[in-house]
Design an enzyme around this catalytic site. Sequence first.
Site, short mmCIF file in Angstrom:
data_model
loop_
_atom_site.label_atom_id
_atom_site.label_comp_id
_atom_site.label_asym_id
_atom_site.label_seq_id
_atom_site.Cartn_x
_atom_site.Cartn_y
_atom_site.Cartn_z
N SER A 118 0.82 -1.24 -0.04
CA SER A 118 0.19 0.05 0.07
C SER A 118 0.77 1.17 -0.04
O SER A 118 0.37 2.39 -0.07
CB SER A 118 -1.02 -0.04 1.06
OG SER A 118 -0.13 -0.05 2.38
N HIS A 139 -2.65 -3.23 -5.90
CA HIS A 139 -2.95 -2.63 -4.63
C HIS A 139 -4.37 -2.97 -4.36
O HIS A 139 -5.17 -2.08 -4.72
CB HIS A 139 -2.61 -1.49 -4.27
CG HIS A 139 -2.97 -0.75 -2.96
ND1 HIS A 139 -3.24 0.41 -2.54
CD2 HIS A 139 -3.27 -1.48 -1.53
CE1 HIS A 139 -3.63 0.66 -1.45
NE2 HIS A 139 -3.48 -0.41 -0.82
N GLU A 151 -5.44 -0.17 -7.33
CA GLU A 151 -4.35 0.72 -7.68
C GLU A 151 -3.38 -0.19 -8.50
O GLU A 151 -2.91 -1.09 -8.02
CB GLU A 151 -3.82 1.36 -6.46
CG GLU A 151 -4.33 2.69 -6.11
CD GLU A 151 -3.61 3.32 -5.17
OE1 GLU A 151 -3.43 4.65 -5.26
OE2 GLU A 151 -3.19 2.81 -4.15
N ASN A 189 -3.20 6.05 -0.32
CA ASN A 189 -2.75 6.42 0.91
C ASN A 189 -2.08 7.78 1.08
O ASN A 189 -1.89 8.28 2.27
CB ASN A 189 -1.88 5.19 1.44
CG ASN A 189 -2.58 4.15 1.65
OD1 ASN A 189 -3.48 3.94 2.69
ND2 ASN A 189 -2.19 2.60 1.37
#
Length: 297
Positions: A118, A139, A151, A189
Amino acid sequence: MKNITVIGSGTMGNGIAHTFAQHGFEVSLVDIDTGALSNAIQTITNNLDRQVKKGIIDDYVKTTTLDRIKTFTDLQQGAAGADLVIEAATENHEIKLKLFKQLSNICSDDVILASNTSSISITQIAAVTKNPGNVIGMHFMNPVPVMKLVEVIRGYATTNEVTNVIMQLAKTLEKDPVEVNDYPGFVANRILMPMINEAIYTLYEGVAGVEEIDTVMKLGMAHPMGPLQLADFIGLDVCLAILKVLHDGFGNQKYAPCPLLVNMVTAGHRGVKSGSGFYKYTAGSKEHVVADKFIRK
């Protein structure tokens, strides 16, 4: 692409294995801990039962999904014959580099090596392999069988061909892939963790309590859950690890983890997985009971 190896049988790993198997792929689930593998299969079974109860799938799909998942404790055996390997191990830089170096020696040159990281650099991970062009980030979001976003992170050397294959593969899983470039935290993130960190600072500084902070964000910003509850769900140790990657990568104080988060993780309060975080979690219950007030400066 038919044979998928998933490394790591925790929350993300078993969710990824479940999703691939449900869509017709043969899955090898690898973990060094036999107990963790048993727990993973039980979790997948429980989640499939939930899907059956909701009418999303039938019993035949449940049975065939479970039949497609094989478990291994030996990495070489688990990765044998894989067309794609997805690493979903602990969000730890050294562990991931070690795994990818091993995989590069085990797998043939045409195997795509993906990481569910992540936040950790795909370029750094790829650099320890023999074929960096075949390394990519994939991800998934938690819970994997439910969440649509993937992702897809291109490292510096990742080829167009590999990127296109993974983008199409995600669509095969009925996911919505978004291609992003390799910078700390990627997109999800890089945006999410500073918000969670700021929510923790808001608690730490005594601006409001846990429930109040989450209520403001749920009712005022239409978030499905508040940032503190979300942090518990992600895992406070994972949040801390990602914030450290962001802080190290950008060198900006705005990414520095709140001292309260550091202290909570150090004390073993990691969220849902440990039974306590910003909330306390009772076994077998979906109810969240607000934890004792935290010490604030």
